[in-house]
Write a protein that holds these residues in place. Structure first.
Motif, short mmCIF file in Angstrom:
data_model
loop_
_atom_site.label_atom_id
_atom_site.label_comp_id
_atom_site.label_asym_id
_atom_site.label_seq_id
_atom_site.Cartn_x
_atom_site.Cartn_y
_atom_site.Cartn_z
N GLU A 1 0.85 -1.19 0.00
CA GLU A 1 0.00 0.00 0.00
C GLU A 1 0.88 1.24 0.00
OE1 GLU A 1 -2.95 -0.09 3.14
OE2 GLU A 1 -2.78 -2.27 3.23
N ASP A 2 0.59 2.18 -0.91
CA ASP A 2 1.45 3.36 -1.00
C ASP A 2 1.09 4.43 0.01
OD1 ASP A 2 -0.89 4.32 -2.02
OD2 ASP A 2 -0.11 4.84 -4.00
N ASP A 3 -0.03 4.29 0.70
CA ASP A 3 -0.40 5.30 1.70
C ASP A 3 -0.49 4.70 3.10
OD1 ASP A 3 -2.59 3.73 1.25
OD2 ASP A 3 -4.03 5.37 1.12
N LYS A 4 0.21 3.58 3.28
CA LYS A 4 0.15 2.90 4.57
C LYS A 4 0.92 3.69 5.63
CE LYS A 4 0.94 -1.66 6.65
NZ LYS A 4 1.43 -3.03 6.39
N ILE A 5 0.28 3.93 6.76
CA ILE A 5 0.90 4.65 7.86
C ILE A 5 1.50 3.64 8.83
CG2 ILE A 5 0.52 6.33 9.71
CD1 ILE A 5 0.05 7.43 6.90
N ASP A 6 2.67 3.96 9.39
CA ASP A 6 3.30 3.06 10.35
C ASP A 6 2.36 2.76 11.52
OD1 ASP A 6 5.71 2.58 9.13
OD2 ASP A 6 6.77 4.22 10.12
N THR A 7 2.29 1.51 11.90
CA THR A 7 1.55 1.14 13.10
C THR A 7 2.35 1.54 14.33
OG1 THR A 7 2.57 -1.05 13.21
CG2 THR A 7 0.55 -0.84 11.89
N ILE B 1 11.14 10.94 14.98
CA ILE B 1 10.32 10.03 14.19
C ILE B 1 10.94 9.91 12.80
CG2 ILE B 1 8.04 9.54 13.23
CD1 ILE B 1 8.12 9.50 16.28
N ALA B 2 11.54 8.77 12.53
CA ALA B 2 12.14 8.52 11.21
C ALA B 2 11.08 7.89 10.31
CB ALA B 2 13.34 7.60 11.35
N ASN B 3 10.97 8.39 9.10
CA ASN B 3 9.90 7.94 8.20
C ASN B 3 10.36 6.96 7.13
OD1 ASN B 3 7.82 9.58 9.42
ND2 ASN B 3 8.90 11.34 8.55
N TYR B 4 11.60 6.46 7.26
CA TYR B 4 12.04 5.45 6.31
C TYR B 4 11.31 4.13 6.54
CZ TYR B 4 15.17 4.81 10.37
OH TYR B 4 15.69 4.67 11.64
N HIS C 1 2.37 11.72 -0.09
CA HIS C 1 1.23 10.96 -0.60
C HIS C 1 0.20 10.83 0.50
CE1 HIS C 1 3.93 7.87 1.20
NE2 HIS C 1 2.80 7.39 1.67
N GLY C 2 -1.06 10.81 0.09
CA GLY C 2 -2.14 10.65 1.07
C GLY C 2 -2.04 11.69 2.17
N ASN C 3 -2.01 11.20 3.41
CA ASN C 3 -1.93 12.09 4.57
C ASN C 3 -0.49 12.33 5.01
OD1 ASN C 3 -3.27 13.65 6.58
ND2 ASN C 3 -2.88 12.03 8.09
N CYS C 4 0.47 11.79 4.25
CA CYS C 4 1.88 11.94 4.60
C CYS C 4 2.46 13.18 3.94
CB CYS C 4 2.67 10.71 4.16
SG CYS C 4 2.17 9.19 4.98
N VAL C 5 3.12 14.01 4.72
CA VAL C 5 3.73 15.23 4.19
C VAL C 5 4.94 14.90 3.32
CG1 VAL C 5 4.91 17.36 4.84
CG2 VAL C 5 2.87 16.62 6.09
N GLY C 6 5.67 13.83 3.67
CA GLY C 6 6.82 13.42 2.87
C GLY C 6 8.15 13.74 3.50
N THR C 7 8.17 14.15 4.78
CA THR C 7 9.43 14.45 5.45
C THR C 7 10.24 13.17 5.66
OG1 THR C 7 8.33 14.25 7.58
CG2 THR C 7 8.49 16.45 6.64
N ASP C 8 11.56 13.34 5.77
CA ASP C 8 12.43 12.19 6.06
C ASP C 8 12.43 11.87 7.55
OD1 ASP C 8 13.04 12.04 3.40
OD2 ASP C 8 15.01 12.98 3.57
#
Length: 582
Positions: free
Chosen positions: A367-373, A441-444, A460-467
């Motif tokens: 899923e390309d818009d999956k948020i980390d659990t 919070i690392a987004n990798y 993408h989606g609700n993600c701003v795209g920060t690293d």
């Protein structure tokens, strides 16, 4: 070439799946054309022109009037000034931006220089292209065979979806890679080998068997040598062999020389695989040139780990000593075990193999818009904190220096993390070590141990795209590391994206009622170009957005050598990043 019994091996030309679309994007331009010698040179020239592949001066920049090594070559230009022209065109290409030099000049270089590759096609630059597309042929991403029409598969087109845009394409790339690698057979039309192995499902079944029967944390890294030497899909016998070997020798102080001797016995077709024994001296003496020590115990073993990690289904355990299931993706693991165990011994044609391999398995699409659990976030935070606690500043400096200088790390864990995401991980570690009270919070993308797979995705989606997001009181800072050193990438891609990330972070915080009132970014690279300083000043003047650029070595030195306890202490314009003025 006749098929022969060989250890399992993977091509190392394209180690990073994120580089695969770079090459396919060039091949795509010639889709539907018949691959001739002339077109091969043109495609290779375009790869070089766009700097998807960057040959050295010894090859692309050195004129060869004649070559009589592995094949015969005679330069197209036999004039007295040919060497000078080669040097001139090569210098233009080295100093220019990707695509800035004409393709005619690059073709001239290819027709008057030599690389000593010789395999399958004509020697030299023709074979160089073969090495770049061979594994892609094996994976069914492309079909590139001399005299045939060039084809690009649905999986390859998925990889290219959103390519050359600011859209996050990481999930597309990984979905396509997993879909084809799940089907990968060692016996395929592009590899001369007599063994019949469905590689990924074999590895997954061995892990599952060892976990369920012996409660083992996956496969010990040395034992991958036995998988490399294995000759069938019999996962039970392989797992029992591995277990018996470890019962006999345990895990500590087992030399690679001993592992090599036992793996060589598996390659000896005159001995049964259920006997735990070393190879005879006669067999080793006879076959050591064919089955090299470094191949079985280092190079291929390391490459296998890289290929497995690319799937996002394999986690590290025990600081990288074991490979195991990534429990965050257990449904995909079970699907592969259930679906891709049967070995197809023969295909009607190369094209039939291409059609089978290149199709997309929707059950393996990420899923390309999956948020980390919460579990995934906790794992990443734990991995960052533990690495920060377990390594001193000198060690962190050395690892940043390795990235900045383009050398190889010997760290047992970091060496399997590609440079761009390794830099993101280390920057997260540095901030956490210096400022243990802030939230990092690392987004990798990471496995269930928090060890990175790939870089943070774009917006993408609700993600701003920060690293990396750093939260301290009413401050929301973002850290944006990049391994790229080119002027165009830093100034035309990274800085506009960082500016937009700050705008997006503020908008999201305000909409969600978060308590943050201050937003700024740190931009970190191995070597920043001077134009970054001017662009940062311009963005601040026009957009009132604060970006503070740091060379990576300076960033870690400053962190280690100064006493402070707030992320705001990084809000400095370093001398090397002051705007240019008349």
């Amino acid at each position: 070439m006749a098929d022969a019994r060989k250890p399992i091996a993977f091509d190392t030309t394209l180690r990073n799946p994120y580089r695969i679309p770079d090459f396919i994007s060039i091949f795509k331009q010639y889709e539907g054309k018949i691959l001739t010698s002339e077109l091969i040179i043109k495609i290779e020239a375009e790869l070089i022109r766009q700097k998807k592949f960057e040959p050295t001066k010894n090859t692309l920049g050195t004129y060869k009037r004649e070559y009589k090594g592995k094949f015969y070559f005679e330069a197209d230009d036999q004039s007295d000034d040919a060497a000078e022209r080669v040097a001139k065109y090569y210098k233009e290409w080295v100093e220019g931006e990707p695509g800035s030099v004409s393709i005619d000049k690059i073709i001239y270089l290819l027709k008057n220089t030599v690389t000593d590759h010789k395999d399958h096609w004509e020697g030299g630059w023709e074979t160089r292209l073969w090495t770049q597309c061979k594994f892609l042929n094996e994976l069914g991403l492309v079909y590139m065979e001399k005299g045939h029409i060039i084809k690009i598969s649905p999986a390859a087109n998925l990889m290219l979806h959103g390519y050359d845009s600011d859209e996050d394409t990481s999930s597309n790339i990984q979905s396509a890679y997993l879909s084809v690698f799940a089907k990968y057979q060692v016996n395929n039309p592009f590899r001369n080998n007599t063994i019949k192995v469905n590689f990924f499902s074999l590895v997954l079944k061995v892990i599952k068997y060892l976990k369920e029967k012996y409660d083992r944390p996956g496969i010990f890294y040395q034992d991958i040598s036995f998988i490399i030497a294995w000759d069938s899909n019999d996962y039970v016998q392989l797992a029992e062999y591995i277990q018996a070997f470890r019962n006999k020798f345990r895990y500590n102080n087992v030399s690679d020389e001993l592992v090599y001797s036992y793996a060589m016995n598996l390659l000896d077709e005159s001995t049964p695989n259920n006997i735990i024994a070393e190879a005879t001296k006669d067999f080793i003496d006879k076959k050591s040139k064919h089955y090299k020590f470094t191949q079985l115990t280092r190079e291929t073993r390391d490459e296998v780990i890289r290929k497995l990690r690319m799937t996002r289904l394999i986690s590290f355990r025990g600081a990288g000593r074991f490979i195991d299931f990534n429990n965050l993706e257990i449904d995909k693991i079970n699907h592969i075990i259930d679906s891709y165990t049967h070995n197809i011994s023969e295909f009607e044609s190369d094209e039939a193999y291409f059609d089978y391999m290149g199709s997309i398995d929707k059950a393996l699409v990420f899923e390309d818009d999956k948020i980390d659990t919460a579990v995934a976030l906790t794992a990443k935070e734990k991995a960052i904190s533990e690495f920060a606690s377990n390594h001193d500043w000198e060690y962190l400096k050395s690892q940043i220096s390795i990235i900045s200088n383009g050398t190889d790390t010997k760290d047992a864990l970091l060496r399997f993390i590609d440079v761009p995401v390794r830099l993101e991980f280390l920057c997260s570690v540095i901030i956490k070590k210096k400022l243990p009270k802030v939230m990092v919070i690392a987004n990798y993308l990471a496995d269930d141990e928090g060890i990175p797979y790939g870089t943070a995705g774009g917006q993408h989606g609700n993600c701003v795209g920060t690293d990396i997001d750093v939260y301290e009181d009413d401050i929301h800072a973002i850290i944006e590391p990049t391994a790229a050193t080119s002027r165009s990438f830093q100034t035309e891609h990274e800085l506009p994206s960082i500016r937009n990330h700050i705008f997006g972070s503020k908008e999201k915080d305000v909409n969600e009622g978060n308590p943050y009132k201050k937003w700024f970014a740190l931009f970190i690279a191995p070597k920043l170009v001077k134009d970054v300083a001017d662009q940062v000043a311009l963005i601040r003047a026009i957009n009132n957005v604060e970006i503070y650029p740091w060379n990576a070595d300076d960033f870690v030195e400053y962190s280690a050598n100064n006493n402070f306890d707030s992320i705001q202490e990084y809000k400095i314009i370093r001398d090397y990043m002051k705007p240019q003025q008349l």
